[in-house]
Design an enzyme around this catalytic site. Structure first.
Site, mmCIF file in Angstrom:
data_model
loop_
_atom_site.group_PDB
_atom_site.id
_atom_site.type_symbol
_atom_site.label_atom_id
_atom_site.label_comp_id
_atom_site.label_asym_id
_atom_site.label_seq_id
_atom_site.Cartn_x
_atom_site.Cartn_y
_atom_site.Cartn_z
ATOM 1 N N HIS A 1 3.323 6.859 -6.856
ATOM 2 C CA HIS A 1 2.610 8.070 -7.256
ATOM 3 C C HIS A 1 3.569 9.262 -7.271
ATOM 4 O O HIS A 1 3.515 10.112 -8.166
ATOM 5 C CB HIS A 1 1.454 8.318 -6.281
ATOM 6 C CG HIS A 1 0.357 9.169 -6.827
ATOM 7 N ND1 HIS A 1 -0.772 9.484 -6.109
ATOM 8 C CD2 HIS A 1 0.200 9.788 -8.019
ATOM 9 C CE1 HIS A 1 -1.577 10.238 -6.831
ATOM 10 N NE2 HIS A 1 -0.996 10.437 -7.996
ATOM 11 N N HIS B 1 0.827 -1.207 0.000
ATOM 12 C CA HIS B 1 0.000 0.000 0.000
ATOM 13 C C HIS B 1 0.862 1.258 0.000
ATOM 14 O O HIS B 1 0.681 2.150 -0.846
ATOM 15 C CB HIS B 1 -0.911 -0.001 1.233
ATOM 16 C CG HIS B 1 -1.752 1.235 1.379
ATOM 17 N ND1 HIS B 1 -3.058 1.296 0.959
ATOM 18 C CD2 HIS B 1 -1.473 2.466 1.879
ATOM 19 C CE1 HIS B 1 -3.542 2.504 1.197
ATOM 20 N NE2 HIS B 1 -2.588 3.237 1.760
ATOM 21 N N GLU B 2 1.775 1.356 0.947
ATOM 22 C CA GLU B 2 2.583 2.561 1.043
ATOM 23 C C GLU B 2 3.477 2.733 -0.180
ATOM 24 O O GLU B 2 3.758 3.859 -0.603
ATOM 25 C CB GLU B 2 3.423 2.544 2.326
ATOM 26 C CG GLU B 2 2.603 2.619 3.601
ATOM 27 C CD GLU B 2 1.666 3.819 3.650
ATOM 28 O OE1 GLU B 2 2.011 4.875 3.093
ATOM 29 O OE2 GLU B 2 0.577 3.685 4.238
#
Length: 682
Positions: A476, A469-470
């Site tokens: 991004h 997730h991180e």
């Protein structure tokens, strides 16, 4: 101070801050010079004789504050990941001063007049799409910051912003102190029954670090339902652990009083700016657009989620009564995770502790997280042991694109420590910008329990999910390809920022990725295929609990920020307010406390998620729809990755987020995949 490592841009690769040279005494002088320099740059903009233009006003603003950005990015990462009494004092001093500095810019009438003039002529300026969006976003930010208020209104707004910033900093620091103070110290080895040997050894090491040689210390994570509750066999120890967890931040810790104070100040500020409440103000510039849209979405989920949780409770209660003699026949909050794990293990023959040997941190990172990024996007990673992080445990990796060109740096800080805030997050130390000629430097922080010396760091399946997730946030930032720093990386609406990170979770269970990293740390044996199948099947078990736990926190956040005016909170008691809010939402379920209670809800009282915790499930609507797109078999994963990166990850905030979604999906998002994923429809 004439010599300060922040006063000039770093000469290290990618402008990585020179952490080996930075001392605590450097921060305040750098903040002060940085603020002074930016105010001088703004003064030069407003004093110009030339008529306002996009270049001499908007672009000049984008170039301003370089020193302040350098020190702020480095300092606030340190303040959350490796704090000290010194950094705590600096944060307490600088947070309100930085809020006042921001107001000095956004409430500058001459500067706003130039922005307003450009905005009024925006269709005549010949701007390209990114330039036009930048101008529009600046105008919106100035208006929402109070630029249109009269002198008295602006004076009160400045005072409110300063008070809110100071109170939020105090809440965050109290939260760390309360979490550290709530550590559960056990003196009897029998009380650790159920824990794996590695977890017992880690608890002993934790106790030694706290000066409790011969004992075992179980530190808390910043959630209500502590993961260790899954394994502790002693019901009384579980009860004590849950009591320590739920009691943080209340009474002597002071965060309950601070929460009321912060919510009151935010309500007054919203009213001053012309909004009925803070939630309405907060969502205006988000993809949700309106408070009613958020309430409609959350309200649609409550009833089916509660029904799922009630069915789960019936099953867990039956299992508890049939297999335990030390209970009162009632399923309590400290029982839920323990009996859920027992039922899950029986039904799917999956033992969470038996999975850990297949999830060794180094292999999951390199052969899972990095491998997936290479397969989907073509990027590669090389560890740079010659580059120094801000703590000895921080690792630095250089990231390369498929053609071998440099993308940026990724820093990994994976282990918990008393100086680190709870949870997991991503920060940017340097943002990408073609205007400034910078490439990204991003950090992932996790709170994995550090193993005893010489032992491997074995992860839970939840830890694996958090790592993926991180890293989605990191991608991004790393893939950002924008002109203006205003739009770089994760500079998108709060209710959109979780979308790319949630999408990245999908790769953890993809067969080719899982097979590459899920190997026994001692033998190298691949996780058996039938165990993989059972594990994936077990994923859906407990979805009612997870959804109710999340919704409790989301609607508690919403209740604190939907209060119509400051006077409505006068004399409020935080615990009574919380109880009433959960009851009104239909989520007052004693056995399932909200994921965060008010006293330690750092997301909303000291982070950036005020009236925004709904964004996780709002983003999950987009995530579930995107997973369907990635796996529809229409084209290869690598081709899909290229499109997803080009149309969404690289664009940051330079385009409307929902337009970016529709550009690769070909339509507006659909909620049905989320409802199916969470078991809320057949």
């Amino acid at each position: 101070m004439t010599s300060n490592p922040f006063f000039e841009p770093s000469t290290l690769p990618y402008q990585l801050p020179p952490f080996a040279e930075i001392r605590e005494e450097h921060y305040v002088p750098a903040f002060e010079r940085g603020m002074a320099e930016q105010l001088a740059e703004v003064a030069a903009i407003t004093a110009a004789d030339d008529a306002p233009s996009f270049t001499n006003t908007v672009v000049a603003l984008e170039r301003s504050g370089a020193l302040l950005t350098r020190v702020a990015n480095a300092f606030f990462n340190i303040a959350s990941s490796d704090s000290s009494p010194g950094t705590d004092a600096i944060e307490a001093e600088m947070s309100p001063r930085l809020a006042a500095h921001r107001d000095a810019i956004y409430l500058d009438p001459a500067l706003f007049a130039r922005i307003e003039a450009l905005y009024g002529r925006r269709d005549e300026l010949g701007l390209d799409a990114e330039e036009l969006r930048l101008l529009e976003q600046y105008h919106l930010r100035f208006v929402r910051a109070g630029a249109g208020l009269d002198a008295d209104g602006q004076a009160r707004l400045r005072a409110l912003n300063t008070e809110i910033a100071a109170a939020a900093t105090e809440f965050g620091q109290n939260n760390v102190a309360a979490r550290n103070a709530a550590v559960l110290v056990l003196e009897n080895a029998e009380e650790l029954a159920g824990l794996a040997p590695a977890a017992v050894a880690a608890a002993a090491e934790n106790a030694r670090s706290l000066g409790r040689e011969g004992a075992w210390a179980l530190s808390l994570q910043n959630v209500s339902n502590q993961p260790v509750l899954r394994d502790l066999a002693d019901r009384e120890v579980r009860r004590r652990m849950m009591a320590a967890s739920l009691g943080r931040g209340f009474g002597a810790d002071g965060n309950d009083v601070l929460a009321v104070r912060i919510a009151t100040l935010r309500a007054e500020r919203a009213a001053l700016l012309g909004y009925p409440d803070h939630a309405t103000y907060a969502v205006e510039d988000q993809t949700a657009r309106s408070a009613e849209a958020v309430e409609e979405m959350l309200g649609r989920l409550v009833s089916p989620a509660v029904a799922n949780a009630e069915r789960e409770a019936t099953e867990l209660t039956a299992a508890m009564r049939a297999n335990s003699a030390d209970d009162d026949g009632e399923l309590r909050s400290w029982d839920w995770l323990y009996w859920s794990e027992r039922v899950r293990a029986e039904r799917f023959a999956v033992d969470a502790e038996a999975l850990r040997p297949y999830f060794e941190l180094e292999r999951v990172l390199r052969d899972g997280v990095f491998f997936a990024a290479e397969q989907v996007y073509g990027v590669t990673f090389r560890e740079r042991e010659d580059l120094v992080g801000y703590h000895p445990e921080v690792r630095v990796f250089e990231v390369f694109d498929a053609d071998g060109s440099a993308l940026g740096l990724f820093l990994g800080d994976f282990f918990t420590r008393p100086s680190k805030h709870g949870g997991a997050w991503m920060n940017e130390l340097v943002s990408q910008s073609r205007l400034l000629g910078t490439l990204p430097v991003v950090v992932n922080n996790l709170n994995v329990v550090k193993p005893a010396a010489g032992e491997p760091a074995l992860l839970t399946w939840d830890n694996v999910r958090t790592l993926f997730h991180e890293f989605g946030h990191a991608l991004h930032g790393l893939f950002s390809d924008v002109r203006y720093p205003f739009f770089a990386g994760t500079e998108v609406p709060r209710d959109f920022v979780e979308f790319p990170s949630q999408v990245n979770e999908m790769w953890m269970a993809q067969p080719d990725v899982l097979a590459n990293y899920a190997r026994h740390f001692e033998t190298g044996e691949q996780m058996p295929a039938e165990l993989v199948e059972r594990m994936v099947a077990a994923e859906r078990f407990g979805e009612g609990f997870r959804t109710v736990e999340y919704l409790g926190a989301a609607l508690l956040d919403w209740a604190w920020h939907r209060v119509p005016g400051a006077e409505a909170l006068a004399g409020a008691d935080a615990e009574a307010f919380e109880e009433a809010a959960l009851r009104k939402a239909g989520l007052a379920i004693e056995a399932i406390p909200p994921r965060y209670r008010t006293g330690y809800f750092a997301h909303i009282f000291s982070g950036g998620y005020a009236a925004g915790y709904y964004s996780y499930i709002w983003s999950e609507v987009l995530d579930a729809d995107t997973v369907d797109w990635f796996t529809d078999g229409a084209t290869s994963i690598r081709e899909k990755g290229t499109v997803f990166r080009r149309e969404l990850l690289s664009r940051g905030g330079s385009v409307d987020p929902l337009a970016a979604f529709e550009s690769f999906r070909g339509r507006a998002p659909a909620i049905e995949p989320l409802l199916i994923r969470r078991g809320l429809v057949s």
